[in-house]
Design an enzyme around this catalytic site. Structure first.
Site, PDB file in Angstrom:
ATOM      1  N   HIS A 102      39.586  37.298  35.805  1.00  0.00           N
ATOM      2  CA  HIS A 102      39.984  38.697  35.968  1.00  0.00           C
ATOM      3  C   HIS A 102      39.638  39.178  37.370  1.00  0.00           C
ATOM      4  O   HIS A 102      38.695  38.701  37.989  1.00  0.00           O
ATOM      5  CB  HIS A 102      39.327  39.600  34.914  1.00  0.00           C
ATOM      6  N   HIS A 104      38.536  42.515  39.501  1.00  0.00           N
ATOM      7  CA  HIS A 104      38.040  43.890  39.452  1.00  0.00           C
ATOM      8  C   HIS A 104      38.757  44.699  40.541  1.00  0.00           C
ATOM      9  O   HIS A 104      38.788  44.274  41.706  1.00  0.00           O
ATOM     10  CB  HIS A 104      36.541  43.934  39.753  1.00  0.00           C
TER      11      HIS A 104
HETATM   12  P1  5GP Z   1      32.463  39.839  35.137  1.00  0.00           P
HETATM   13  O1  5GP Z   1      30.994  40.148  35.036  1.00  0.00           O
HETATM   14  O2  5GP Z   1      32.815  38.655  34.255  1.00  0.00           O
HETATM   15  O3  5GP Z   1      32.993  39.709  36.528  1.00  0.00           O
HETATM   16  O4  5GP Z   1      33.213  41.102  34.563  1.00  0.00           O
HETATM   17  C1  5GP Z   1      33.363  41.331  33.203  1.00  0.00           C
HETATM   18  C2  5GP Z   1      33.653  42.801  33.062  1.00  0.00           C
HETATM   19  O5  5GP Z   1      34.178  43.009  31.773  1.00  0.00           O
HETATM   20  C3  5GP Z   1      32.399  43.676  33.189  1.00  0.00           C
HETATM   21  O6  5GP Z   1      32.552  44.594  34.259  1.00  0.00           O
HETATM   22  C4  5GP Z   1      32.309  44.369  31.833  1.00  0.00           C
HETATM   23  O7  5GP Z   1      31.912  45.710  31.929  1.00  0.00           O
HETATM   24  C5  5GP Z   1      33.721  44.241  31.307  1.00  0.00           C
HETATM   25  N1  5GP Z   1      33.788  44.174  29.835  1.00  0.00           N
HETATM   26  C6  5GP Z   1      32.969  43.457  29.004  1.00  0.00           C
HETATM   27  N2  5GP Z   1      33.358  43.639  27.722  1.00  0.00           N
HETATM   28  C7  5GP Z   1      34.437  44.473  27.764  1.00  0.00           C
HETATM   29  C8  5GP Z   1      35.268  45.021  26.737  1.00  0.00           C
HETATM   30  O8  5GP Z   1      35.109  44.776  25.536  1.00  0.00           O
HETATM   31  N3  5GP Z   1      36.278  45.836  27.128  1.00  0.00           N
HETATM   32  C9  5GP Z   1      36.490  46.135  28.460  1.00  0.00           C
HETATM   33  N4  5GP Z   1      37.501  46.953  28.726  1.00  0.00           N
HETATM   34  N5  5GP Z   1      35.723  45.634  29.439  1.00  0.00           N
HETATM   35  C10 5GP Z   1      34.704  44.816  29.099  1.00  0.00           C
END
Ligand code: 5GP
Ligand code: ZN
Length: 139
Positions: A102, A104
């Site tokens: 993903h 951001h």
């Molecule tokens: P990462 O840390 O993998 O780069 O980003 C994962 C992102 O997913 C985090 O910013 C977290 O807040 C978001 N996230 C985790 N669980 C959920 C969810 O159930 N729904 C949404 N919309 N975002 C989520």
């Protein structure tokens, strides 16, 4: 069990788990981050499962970055963002916590420079719905 069955973002992409969706096409989806770093923080991802930036097929990668550009433009046009951080984490040591690639797309605002080390914002459902509507308007 196929790992995509339990993958959180595969489940959101399939509509099994609700999200504040701002964009969707046949290849990608974008929705508000549930623990946002700023108002309008959006995640863009391919519907097809891949673990991270390094393993995402190039055509999907290109498409997701095109969608991310559209989201960034919408955040500036509709939310009054004065800048945007676009980033993707690869692996736990880089802060990746959901292992479905993903991007951001994090709007920043003049009055508050983004600090990714601070706690996420707590934004009420009503305001998340407003942010969702505002971003959708410009897409
Ligand atoms: P990462 O840390 O993998 O780069 O980003 C994962 C992102 O997913 C985090 O910013 C977290 O807040 C978001 N996230 C985790 N669980 C959920 C969810 O159930 N729904 C949404 N919309 N975002 C989520
Ligand atoms: Zn997945």
């Amino acid at each position: 069990m196929d790992h995509t069955e339990s993958c959180l973002f595969c489940r959101i992409a399939r509509g099994e788990i609700p999200s504040y969706k701002v964009y969707e096409d046949n290849l990608a989806i974008a929705f508000l981050d549930i623990s946002p770093a700023s108002r309008g923080h959006t995640l863009v991802l391919p519907k097809e499962h891949c673990r991270d930036f390094t393993s995402c097929p190039k055509d999907l990668l290109d498409h997701c970055f095109e969608v991310a550009q559209t989201i960034a433009q919408a955040q500036i046009a509709q939310l009054g963002a004065t800048g945007v951080n676009v980033l993707t984490n690869v692996g736990p040591s880089a802060g990746q916590s959901v292992f479905h690639f993903h991007i951001h797309v994090i709007p920043s605002y003049r009055e508050k420079v983004l600090d990714l080390t601070t706690k996420p914002l707590a934004i009420a459902d009503k305001e998340m719905l407003l942010l969702q509507d505002e971003i959708k308007k410009a897409i």
